[in-house]
Design a protein around this motif. Structure first.
Motif: not given
Length: 188
Positions: A56-71
């Motif tokens: 998956m795109e790096i920007l998508l992975l980054k967004q998931w990390i930013l959006d999930h408080h438990d990551l």
């Protein structure tokens, strides 16, 4: 979800080369399950989904990390190659309703390892390291050790991963050090 269904889901989002790796990891993991009396379903499902987010795109992975408080946000301070495990663990929970913590953690920590890994986590971590498509100097010794000891093989893989990253002057994610230290104490 069946293991075959998980493989099919991975095939939908991965390149053919990456999917072939996932198939080999799943096969290797299921062989290790027999040897070390692991949970075939947990290991098979985790192995089949371990690289779900890898292509998956790096920007998508980054967004998931930013959006999930438990990551952990400190993931963003390390190479993006580490991101797909934690993000993939969230994706498989969200998309496939997987709630089994051993499966989720095996996907999450398959690249870094962690302290107190379960048998399922160790098997998926090791299978990803030693699958037959891998070809680097330490993998041959790791495969030999895996024939006799799951913990020693994981320890060896962690040690060599740390050495490799240090030789490239790359930072090592703390979970890898913690996993290495924990297994060192257990094995001594």
């Amino acid at each position: 979800m069946k293991i075959e269904d998980a493989l099919n889901e991975s095939e939908k989002v991965l390149t053919p080369k990456r999917y072939a790796h996932v198939e080999r990891v799943t096969e290797t993991a299921l062989d290790l399950v027999k040897k070390y009396q692991g949970n075939e379903y947990e290991v098979g499902l985790a192995a089949a989904l371990h690289d779900y987010a890898k292509d998956m795109e790096i920007l998508l992975l980054k967004q998931w990390i930013l959006d999930h408080h438990d990551l952990p946000k400190d993931l963003l301070d390390y190479h993006h190659e580490l991101w797909h495990g934690p993000v993939g663990s969230k994706m498989i929970q969200s998309l496939f309703m997987i709630q089994n913590h051993d499966i989720i953690n095996a996907v999450r920590y398959h690249t870094t390892g962690r302290i107190h890994m379960t048998k399922t986590e160790k098997i998926v971590f090791l299978a990803d390291y030693i699958e037959p498509g891998r070809d680097f100097p330490a993998v041959y010794e790791a495969r030999e050790i895996a024939k006799h000891s799951l913990d020693r093989a994981c320890h060896y893989a962690l040690e060599n991963s740390i050495h490799f990253l240090m030789s490239k002057e790359q930072p090592v994610y703390p979970d890898t050090f913690f996993a290495y230290n924990h297994l060192t104490k257990q094995l001594s």
